[in-house]
Write an enzyme that holds these catalytic residues in place. Structure first.
Site, PDB file in Angstrom:
ATOM      1  N   CYS A 177      -2.901   7.752   3.325  1.00 32.76           N
ATOM      2  CA  CYS A 177      -4.360   6.054   3.599  1.00 32.76           C
ATOM      3  C   CYS A 177      -3.575   5.833   4.837  1.00 32.76           C
ATOM      4  O   CYS A 177      -4.328   5.472   5.665  1.00 32.76           O
ATOM      5  CB  CYS A 177      -3.035   5.218   2.890  1.00 32.76           C
ATOM      6  SG  CYS A 177      -4.187   5.842   1.488  1.00 32.76           S
TER       7      CYS A 177
ATOM      8  N   ASN B  66      -7.231   3.204  -6.691  1.00 32.00           N
ATOM      9  CA  ASN B  66      -6.846   5.146  -7.080  1.00 32.00           C
ATOM     10  C   ASN B  66      -7.484   5.193  -7.679  1.00 32.00           C
ATOM     11  O   ASN B  66      -8.076   5.004  -9.633  1.00 32.00           O
ATOM     12  CB  ASN B  66      -5.297   5.323  -6.643  1.00 32.00           C
ATOM     13  CG  ASN B  66      -4.748   5.093  -8.462  1.00 32.00           C
ATOM     14  OD1 ASN B  66      -4.689   3.874  -8.709  1.00 32.00           O
ATOM     15  ND2 ASN B  66      -4.020   6.060  -8.796  1.00 32.00           N
TER      16      ASN B  66
ATOM     17  N   CYS C 224       0.828   5.509   1.800  1.00 28.49           N
ATOM     18  CA  CYS C 224       1.487   7.118   2.278  1.00 28.49           C
ATOM     19  C   CYS C 224       0.473   7.579   3.165  1.00 28.49           C
ATOM     20  O   CYS C 224       0.267   7.029   4.230  1.00 28.49           O
ATOM     21  CB  CYS C 224       0.507   8.414   0.867  1.00 28.49           C
ATOM     22  SG  CYS C 224      -0.964   8.697   0.961  1.00 28.49           S
TER      23      CYS C 224
ATOM     24  N   GLU D 124      -8.931   9.468  -9.774  1.00 27.42           N
ATOM     25  CA  GLU D 124      -8.187  10.271  -9.827  1.00 27.42           C
ATOM     26  C   GLU D 124      -9.198  11.196 -10.431  1.00 27.42           C
ATOM     27  O   GLU D 124     -10.289  10.643 -11.073  1.00 27.42           O
ATOM     28  CB  GLU D 124      -6.131  10.310 -10.667  1.00 27.42           C
ATOM     29  CG  GLU D 124      -5.748   9.407  -9.652  1.00 27.42           C
ATOM     30  CD  GLU D 124      -4.429   9.453 -11.258  1.00 27.42           C
ATOM     31  OE1 GLU D 124      -4.148  10.328 -12.420  1.00 27.42           O
ATOM     32  OE2 GLU D 124      -3.188   9.679 -10.250  1.00 27.42           O
TER      33      GLU D 124
ATOM     34  N   GLU E 221      -5.546   2.425  -0.635  1.00 22.80           N
ATOM     35  CA  GLU E 221      -6.106   1.835   0.013  1.00 22.80           C
ATOM     36  C   GLU E 221      -7.200   2.671   1.109  1.00 22.80           C
ATOM     37  O   GLU E 221      -8.175   2.255   1.485  1.00 22.80           O
ATOM     38  CB  GLU E 221      -4.692   2.028   1.096  1.00 22.80           C
ATOM     39  CG  GLU E 221      -3.439   1.267   0.513  1.00 22.80           C
ATOM     40  CD  GLU E 221      -2.580   2.424  -0.119  1.00 22.80           C
ATOM     41  OE1 GLU E 221      -3.835   2.999  -0.849  1.00 22.80           O
ATOM     42  OE2 GLU E 221      -1.340   2.928   0.385  1.00 22.80           O
TER      43      GLU E 221
END
Ligand code: THU
Ligand code: ZN
Length: 139
Positions: free
Chosen positions: A97, A50, A94, A52, A63
């Protein structure tokens, strides 16, 4: 078409690469680091983390980033994805994704969720996203 058997060795490799990518996660705001890896039909692996962003909504997920890395390399067929976090039990991808994955899979992909403790959960993509909205609805 993608209902391939994933070997224990391939599962281990997916998790190993996802763990490695997690080490490079850029997550200064949430502190929640995520790594992911995908296995393609041709036997190639791609991983990411990830990333951010101070503008928060610009954050990208591990993902989706692993999938994008594979697509950028010309890949279109995927057999499996692993996602690694510190959470216990380890969460599956999530909803955002899941929508990204739906672009390239009709539900057969194997999805592994693991954590650093070594807990591994496993499901098929169709279990995570029944009635998926994908290219088959438009094309
Ligand atoms: N995150 C992912 O990378 N994948 C998911 O499927 C869930 C959330 C990231 C986004 C954000 O950087 C952090 O985890 C906390 O939500
Ligand atoms: Zn996500």
């Amino acid at each position: 078409m993608n209902q391939a058997m994933i070997t224990p060795k391939e599962k281990d490799e997916l998790i190993r690469l996802a763990r490695k990518a997690k080490e490079n996660a850029h997550a200064p705001y949430s502190g929640y680091t995520v790594g992911a890896a995908v296995l393609t039909a041709g036997g190639n692996y791609y991983s990411s983390c990830n990333v951010e962003n101070a503008a928060l909504t610009t954050t990208t997920h591990a993902e989706g980033n692993a999938l994008a890395a594979a697509v950028a390399a010309g890949e279109r067929e995927f057999l499996a994805l692993a996602v690694v976090t510190d959470a216990d039990p380890p969460p599956f991808p999530c909803a955002i994704c899941r929508q990204s994955l739906a672009e390239f899979d009709r539900g057969e992909m194997l999805i592994l969720a693991a954590n650093l403790k070594g807990t591994v959960r496993e499901t098929r993509f169709s279990e995570l996203y029944p009635e998926m909205f994908g290219p088959h609805k438009l094309l």
